[in-house]
Design a protein around this motif. Structure first.
Motif, PDB file in Angstrom:
ATOM      1  N   UNK A 121       0.850  -1.184   0.000  1.00  0.00           N
ATOM      2  CA  UNK A 121       0.000   0.000   0.000  1.00  0.00           C
ATOM      3  C   UNK A 121       0.888   1.237   0.000  1.00  0.00           C
ATOM      4  N   UNK A 122       0.432   2.285  -0.674  1.00  0.00           N
ATOM      5  CA  UNK A 122       1.205   3.526  -0.694  1.00  0.00           C
ATOM      6  C   UNK A 122       0.668   4.529   0.318  1.00  0.00           C
ATOM      7  N   UNK A 123      -0.532   4.273   0.790  1.00  0.00           N
ATOM      8  CA  UNK A 123      -1.106   5.130   1.809  1.00  0.00           C
ATOM      9  C   UNK A 123      -2.181   4.364   2.559  1.00  0.00           C
ATOM     10  N   UNK A 124      -2.339   4.679   3.822  1.00  0.00           N
ATOM     11  CA  UNK A 124      -3.391   4.034   4.605  1.00  0.00           C
ATOM     12  C   UNK A 124      -4.224   5.124   5.259  1.00  0.00           C
ATOM     13  N   UNK A 125      -5.516   5.056   5.027  1.00  0.00           N
ATOM     14  CA  UNK A 125      -6.412   6.029   5.646  1.00  0.00           C
ATOM     15  C   UNK A 125      -7.423   5.289   6.508  1.00  0.00           C
ATOM     16  N   UNK A 126      -7.683   5.859   7.661  1.00  0.00           N
ATOM     17  CA  UNK A 126      -8.599   5.237   8.599  1.00  0.00           C
ATOM     18  C   UNK A 126      -9.798   6.157   8.786  1.00  0.00           C
ATOM     19  N   UNK A 127     -10.986   5.592   8.640  1.00  0.00           N
ATOM     20  CA  UNK A 127     -12.185   6.402   8.822  1.00  0.00           C
ATOM     21  C   UNK A 127     -13.067   5.785   9.889  1.00  0.00           C
ATOM     22  N   UNK A 128     -13.618   6.628  10.711  1.00  0.00           N
ATOM     23  CA  UNK A 128     -14.498   6.139  11.768  1.00  0.00           C
ATOM     24  C   UNK A 128     -15.586   7.153  12.050  1.00  0.00           C
ATOM     25  N   UNK A 129     -16.455   6.792  12.970  1.00  0.00           N
ATOM     26  CA  UNK A 129     -17.533   7.706  13.371  1.00  0.00           C
ATOM     27  C   UNK A 129     -16.940   8.941  14.049  1.00  0.00           C
ATOM     28  N   UNK A 130     -17.641  10.020  13.973  1.00  0.00           N
ATOM     29  CA  UNK A 130     -17.204  11.230  14.670  1.00  0.00           C
ATOM     30  C   UNK A 130     -17.143  10.967  16.170  1.00  0.00           C
ATOM     31  N   UNK A 131     -16.213  11.627  16.856  1.00  0.00           N
ATOM     32  CA  UNK A 131     -16.163  11.471  18.315  1.00  0.00           C
ATOM     33  C   UNK A 131     -17.545  11.753  18.915  1.00  0.00           C
ATOM     34  N   UNK A 132     -17.969  10.860  19.770  1.00  0.00           N
ATOM     35  CA  UNK A 132     -19.292  11.005  20.372  1.00  0.00           C
ATOM     36  C   UNK A 132     -20.346  10.175  19.670  1.00  0.00           C
ATOM     37  N   UNK A 133     -20.065   9.760  18.426  1.00  0.00           N
ATOM     38  CA  UNK A 133     -21.069   9.022  17.664  1.00  0.00           C
ATOM     39  C   UNK A 133     -20.769   7.542  17.533  1.00  0.00           C
ATOM     40  N   UNK A 134     -19.764   7.050  18.240  1.00  0.00           N
ATOM     41  CA  UNK A 134     -19.366   5.655  18.061  1.00  0.00           C
ATOM     42  C   UNK A 134     -20.512   4.716  18.410  1.00  0.00           C
ATOM     43  N   UNK A 135     -20.715   3.729  17.550  1.00  0.00           N
ATOM     44  CA  UNK A 135     -21.764   2.741  17.779  1.00  0.00           C
ATOM     45  C   UNK A 135     -21.517   1.981  19.079  1.00  0.00           C
ATOM     46  N   UNK A 136     -20.232   1.840  19.418  1.00  0.00           N
ATOM     47  CA  UNK A 136     -19.872   1.140  20.662  1.00  0.00           C
ATOM     48  C   UNK A 136     -19.492   2.152  21.741  1.00  0.00           C
ATOM     49  N   UNK A 137     -20.088   3.311  21.670  1.00  0.00           N
ATOM     50  CA  UNK A 137     -19.960   4.390  22.657  1.00  0.00           C
ATOM     51  C   UNK A 137     -18.588   5.085  22.642  1.00  0.00           C
ATOM     52  N   UNK A 160     -18.237  14.293   1.914  1.00  0.00           N
ATOM     53  CA  UNK A 160     -16.984  14.418   2.646  1.00  0.00           C
ATOM     54  C   UNK A 160     -16.108  13.197   2.384  1.00  0.00           C
ATOM     55  N   UNK A 161     -16.740  12.034   2.309  1.00  0.00           N
ATOM     56  CA  UNK A 161     -15.981  10.813   2.036  1.00  0.00           C
ATOM     57  C   UNK A 161     -15.259  10.924   0.694  1.00  0.00           C
ATOM     58  N   UNK A 162     -16.020  11.319  -0.315  1.00  0.00           N
ATOM     59  CA  UNK A 162     -15.433  11.431  -1.656  1.00  0.00           C
ATOM     60  C   UNK A 162     -14.318  12.476  -1.671  1.00  0.00           C
ATOM     61  N   UNK A 163     -14.559  13.606  -1.010  1.00  0.00           N
ATOM     62  CA  UNK A 163     -13.562  14.677  -0.995  1.00  0.00           C
ATOM     63  C   UNK A 163     -12.313  14.241  -0.241  1.00  0.00           C
ATOM     64  N   UNK A 164     -12.504  13.555   0.899  1.00  0.00           N
ATOM     65  CA  UNK A 164     -11.374  13.089   1.703  1.00  0.00           C
ATOM     66  C   UNK A 164     -10.511  12.131   0.901  1.00  0.00           C
ATOM     67  N   UNK A 165     -11.170  11.190   0.240  1.00  0.00           N
ATOM     68  CA  UNK A 165     -10.420  10.191  -0.525  1.00  0.00           C
ATOM     69  C   UNK A 165      -9.687  10.838  -1.695  1.00  0.00           C
ATOM     70  N   UNK A 166     -10.332  11.774  -2.353  1.00  0.00           N
ATOM     71  CA  UNK A 166      -9.677  12.450  -3.474  1.00  0.00           C
ATOM     72  C   UNK A 166      -8.458  13.217  -2.992  1.00  0.00           C
ATOM     73  N   UNK A 167      -8.634  13.911  -1.879  1.00  0.00           N
ATOM     74  CA  UNK A 167      -7.529  14.692  -1.323  1.00  0.00           C
ATOM     75  C   UNK A 167      -6.380  13.799  -0.909  1.00  0.00           C
ATOM     76  N   UNK A 168      -6.714  12.708  -0.264  1.00  0.00           N
ATOM     77  CA  UNK A 168      -5.684  11.793   0.218  1.00  0.00           C
ATOM     78  C   UNK A 168      -4.934  11.165  -0.959  1.00  0.00           C
TER      79      UNK A 168
END
Lengths: 293, 148
Positions: free
Chosen positions: B64-80, B119-127
């Protein structure tokens, strides 16, 4: 002081308060005493304590706690932090340990059985007092080497360019022979099954074609003890290639101190570690590491 | 077809997306017909805190040439609170990688909710654009682990 320890150990064994004593045993080389369990009083003449007794005995207490009876263990100030951390992680049965805190005047660095000065960890030592003990055997006459800045090495490296850092680590880590000594000696590295023993990852052994597997090994080794590493310096001490492993551990410690507040693993047995806690409102986003200086 | 000998660099980008927010965000980007680079390969994880640092290194090792990690916004985690743990872990990991001389910008973490397809599309394009600039990942690859 050695005599005091022998008498104390002898008494404990004689009156049955202890089943065994964990200490350092004389070997053929004065500069290389080895960790050993003593169960008979007669053997105690082999018990030594001097500046070559660098081995941190707290890791052995995990196994000792699973055996019957109390184990007497001699711990230097820095070793007591490892011991405390293991008690906190429920790895050591505190009730089955009788901790004898011993004074330390720094340990000698030994190369090819020759004394070549002080260990790096002793030159930057900040752990001057025992944080856990049942009894203390102190020797006020021991003096320490003058303390240097613990994070000096990390700060110097941080000041370099990315490529220079990469080349520095290539130079250091390409000498790694993957003997796993750093992992095996670490009191915090006590998983029964280690990811690096797994055949699933084709990184279990040393390869010649590329150096990243050492980097991966060392990143993960340092990372797996993040927040639990007491900076006892055993990894760097046992490294046969003299790799500056302490820099990796201290980088993590430095980051934790800067980002999440001062933290010393093993200071007590209650506080949550920095990676098992969080602050929802004030924790920095990971992008901070790319934007700060 | 003509073979010119010219090599164009096509990066390989691994995106770890949490099941509850970011993966749904990617889905929304798709259904909304927003374009994002095809170089991005998404791996679904139950939560951002499921991501072991070894996953990230392993991705690099395998090319891989880059690794990006995406998750829920702080406070919105499904597992709290999973993403709070992930935040600390990844901060330390990224910092350690930087310390070892891995180029900044090869690793990234972004919070993307299920409603943020754009935002997802923009983030991935930027990255992806950043990775194009950084070029091929040479410092972290392991030749043994690569199939080609």
């Amino acid at each position: 002081m050695q005599e005091q320890l022998r008498i104390l150990a002898g008494k404990m064994l004689a009156d049955g308060r202890a089943a065994r004593v964990l200490g350092w045993k004389r070997t053929d080389f004065e500069t290389a005493p080895e960790p050993s369990f003593f169960t008979a009083q007669d053997d105690l003449s082999e018990l030594v304590y001097n500046k070559y007794c660098a081995a941190n005995l707290s890791g052995f207490m995990i196994g000792a706690g699973k055996r019957d009876g109390v184990t007497v263990v001699f711990l230097k100030p820095c070793d007591t932090y490892s011991f405390n951390q293991l008690v906190k992680e429920h790895q050591i049965d505190r009730a089955k340990a009788y901790v004898v805190g011993v004074s330390c005047g720094g340990n000698a660095k030994v190369e090819e059985m020759e004394d070549v000065g002080w260990l790096e960890r002793c030159l930057v030592c900040t752990k001057h007092d025992h944080v856990v003990y049942d009894e203390l055997v102190l020797d006020e006459s021991l003096s320490r080497p003058e303390a240097q800045d613990r994070f000096g090495g990390v700060t110097r490296l941080e000041g370099l360019q990315s490529l220079e850092r990469y080349e520095f680590w290539q130079g250091e880590l390409s000498t790694c022979i993957r003997c796993n000594a750093c992992r095996n000696v670490c009191p915090a590295c006590n998983c029964k099954k280690c990811v690096f023993d797994s055949a699933k990852y084709d990184t279990a052994a040393k390869a010649n074609v590329t150096t990243f597997e050492e980097q991966l090994f060392h990143i993960i080794r340092a990372y797996h003890v993040a927040g639990r590493c007491t900076d006892c310096g055993e990894c760097a001490r046992v490294c046969p290639q003299d790799i500056k492993l302490q820099l990796l551990n201290r980088k993590i410690i430095k980051d934790i101190n800067e980002l999440y507040g001062e933290f010393q693993a093993g200071q007590d047995t209650e506080t949550l570690g920095p990676l098992t806690a969080f602050n929802a409102d004030t924790d920095a986003e990971p992008s901070i590491v790319h934007t700060r200086g | 077809m003509q073979i010119t000998g010219e090599q164009t660099f096509t990066p390989l980008i691994t995106a770890f997306c949490c099941n509850w927010c970011s993966y749904a965000g990617a889905d929304l980007a798709g259904t909304s017909r927003l374009a994002y680079p095809a170089e991005v390969r998404i791996i679904k994880v139950p939560c951002s805190c499921r991501i072991n640092p070894l996953f990230v290194l392993r991705a690099f090792q395998k090319g891989a040439d880059g690794v990006i990690i995406c998750g829920c916004h702080p406070g919105d985690c499904h597992y709290i609170m999973g993403n709070y743990y992930a935040r600390r872990r990844m901060t330390l990991l990224f910092s350690l990688l930087d310390f070892m001389g891995i180029e900044r910008g090869r690793t990234h973490l972004e919070w993307v909710s299920a409603a943020e397809g754009a935002k997802f599309a923009a983030t991935m394009s930027g990255f992806a654009e950043n990775i194009h600039k950084l070029g091929k990942n040479r410092r972290l690859e392991d030749l043994r682990c690569k199939s080609s």
